[in-house]
Design a protein around this motif. Structure first.
Motif, PDB file in Angstrom:
ATOM      1  N   UNK A  26       0.833  -1.200   0.000  1.00 36.54           N
ATOM      2  CA  UNK A  26       0.000   0.000   0.000  1.00 36.54           C
ATOM      3  C   UNK A  26       0.870   1.254   0.000  1.00 36.54           C
ATOM      4  N   UNK A  27       1.958   1.242   0.770  1.00 35.74           N
ATOM      5  CA  UNK A  27       2.858   2.395   0.797  1.00 35.74           C
ATOM      6  C   UNK A  27       3.483   2.619  -0.571  1.00 35.74           C
ATOM      7  N   UNK A  28       3.927   1.552  -1.233  1.00 40.87           N
ATOM      8  CA  UNK A  28       4.521   1.698  -2.562  1.00 40.87           C
ATOM      9  C   UNK A  28       3.503   2.190  -3.583  1.00 40.87           C
ATOM     10  N   UNK A  29       2.278   1.679  -3.516  1.00 41.43           N
ATOM     11  CA  UNK A  29       1.245   2.132  -4.450  1.00 41.43           C
ATOM     12  C   UNK A  29       0.909   3.600  -4.216  1.00 41.43           C
ATOM     13  N   UNK A  30       0.907   4.037  -2.956  1.00 38.56           N
ATOM     14  CA  UNK A  30       0.626   5.436  -2.650  1.00 38.56           C
ATOM     15  C   UNK A  30       1.717   6.334  -3.213  1.00 38.56           C
ATOM     16  N   UNK A  31       2.968   5.894  -3.134  1.00 40.90           N
ATOM     17  CA  UNK A  31       4.071   6.672  -3.722  1.00 40.90           C
ATOM     18  C   UNK A  31       3.891   6.805  -5.233  1.00 40.90           C
ATOM     19  N   UNK A  32       3.516   5.691  -5.891  1.00 39.76           N
ATOM     20  CA  UNK A  32       3.288   5.731  -7.336  1.00 39.76           C
ATOM     21  C   UNK A  32       2.136   6.664  -7.685  1.00 39.76           C
ATOM     22  N   UNK A  33       1.070   6.626  -6.890  1.00 44.64           N
ATOM     23  CA  UNK A  33      -0.097   7.463  -7.146  1.00 44.64           C
ATOM     24  C   UNK A  33       0.275   8.936  -7.037  1.00 44.64           C
ATOM     25  N   UNK A  34       1.021   9.284  -6.008  1.00 41.40           N
ATOM     26  CA  UNK A  34       1.424  10.687  -5.837  1.00 41.40           C
ATOM     27  C   UNK A  34       2.338  11.141  -6.959  1.00 41.40           C
ATOM     28  N   UNK A  51      -4.935   5.620 -17.361  1.00 39.50           N
ATOM     29  CA  UNK A  51      -5.477   4.269 -17.215  1.00 39.50           C
ATOM     30  C   UNK A  51      -4.667   3.496 -16.185  1.00 39.50           C
ATOM     31  N   UNK A  52      -3.354   3.624 -16.241  1.00 36.26           N
ATOM     32  CA  UNK A  52      -2.504   2.959 -15.261  1.00 36.26           C
ATOM     33  C   UNK A  52      -2.772   3.445 -13.850  1.00 36.26           C
ATOM     34  N   UNK A  53      -3.023   4.755 -13.718  1.00 35.10           N
ATOM     35  CA  UNK A  53      -3.334   5.318 -12.409  1.00 35.10           C
ATOM     36  C   UNK A  53      -4.628   4.730 -11.863  1.00 35.10           C
ATOM     37  N   UNK A  54      -5.634   4.590 -12.718  1.00 31.10           N
ATOM     38  CA  UNK A  54      -6.897   4.005 -12.267  1.00 31.10           C
ATOM     39  C   UNK A  54      -6.714   2.555 -11.814  1.00 31.10           C
ATOM     40  N   UNK A  55      -5.852   1.811 -12.510  1.00 33.84           N
ATOM     41  CA  UNK A  55      -5.586   0.431 -12.107  1.00 33.84           C
ATOM     42  C   UNK A  55      -4.875   0.388 -10.759  1.00 33.84           C
ATOM     43  N   UNK A  56      -3.918   1.289 -10.554  1.00 33.55           N
ATOM     44  CA  UNK A  56      -3.192   1.345  -9.286  1.00 33.55           C
ATOM     45  C   UNK A  56      -4.138   1.733  -8.153  1.00 33.55           C
ATOM     46  N   UNK A  57      -5.029   2.692  -8.424  1.00 35.09           N
ATOM     47  CA  UNK A  57      -5.991   3.107  -7.408  1.00 35.09           C
ATOM     48  C   UNK A  57      -6.905   1.950  -7.000  1.00 35.09           C
ATOM     49  N   UNK A  58      -7.338   1.166  -7.975  1.00 33.80           N
ATOM     50  CA  UNK A  58      -8.189   0.023  -7.684  1.00 33.80           C
ATOM     51  C   UNK A  58      -7.474  -1.036  -6.873  1.00 33.80           C
ATOM     52  N   UNK A  59      -6.214  -1.268  -7.217  1.00 32.41           N
ATOM     53  CA  UNK A  59      -5.449  -2.263  -6.471  1.00 32.41           C
ATOM     54  C   UNK A  59      -5.221  -1.817  -5.033  1.00 32.41           C
ATOM     55  N   UNK A  60      -4.897  -0.511  -4.858  1.00 28.64           N
ATOM     56  CA  UNK A  60      -4.705  -0.010  -3.498  1.00 28.64           C
ATOM     57  C   UNK A  60      -5.997  -0.088  -2.704  1.00 28.64           C
ATOM     58  N   UNK A  61      -7.118   0.193  -3.352  1.00 24.93           N
ATOM     59  CA  UNK A  61      -8.409   0.123  -2.673  1.00 24.93           C
ATOM     60  C   UNK A  61      -8.710  -1.300  -2.219  1.00 24.93           C
ATOM     61  N   UNK A  62      -8.421  -2.285  -3.067  1.00 21.11           N
ATOM     62  CA  UNK A  62      -8.643  -3.680  -2.691  1.00 21.11           C
ATOM     63  C   UNK A  62      -7.747  -4.094  -1.522  1.00 21.11           C
ATOM     64  N   UNK A  63      -6.486  -3.642  -1.560  1.00 23.29           N
ATOM     65  CA  UNK A  63      -5.572  -3.968  -0.457  1.00 23.29           C
ATOM     66  C   UNK A  63      -6.002  -3.295   0.842  1.00 23.29           C
ATOM     67  N   UNK A  64      -6.494  -2.055   0.741  1.00 24.91           N
ATOM     68  CA  UNK A  64      -6.976  -1.374   1.942  1.00 24.91           C
ATOM     69  C   UNK A  64      -8.201  -2.078   2.524  1.00 24.91           C
TER      70      UNK A  64
END
Length: 90
Positions: A26-34, A51-64
């Motif tokens: 989650x920390x790594x995905x948040x860094x990528x999102x920022x 599109x990649x950002x939306x995929x990362x956001x979805x993955x972080x949401x599932x992990x959260x």
């Protein structure tokens, strides 16, 4: 010579031992999102990255959501540490 390379590989594996944890992901995905959101300030029409950002956001949401279901205290600490808002529970 070969022994030194094996020792360095083993020591790196010990450091990366926690890289599979949900919190680390989650920390790594948040860094990528920022990083990507700051990229979009200059490149507004970069649709492929959007599109990649939306995929990362979805993955972080599932992990959260997974973290919330399994470790509520860790979830609250991570949310406050990363300064992101709480997710909506379905």
């Amino acid at each position: 010579m070969i022994k030194k390379s094996f020792i360095s590989v083993i020591s790196q594996e010990e450091k990366e031992e926690k890289s599979g944890s949900v919190e680390f992901q989650i920390i790594n995905l948040t860094k990528k999102i920022r990083r990507l959101t700051s990229h979009f300030e200059f490149h507004k029409k970069d649709y492929l990255s959007q599109r990649g950002l939306r995929k990362i956001l979805g993955k972080r949401q599932r992990l959260l959501t997974y973290l919330l279901n399994n470790n509520k205290v860790g979830y609250k600490q991570l949310i406050s540490k990363l300064n992101i808002r709480e997710s909506k529970i379905r």
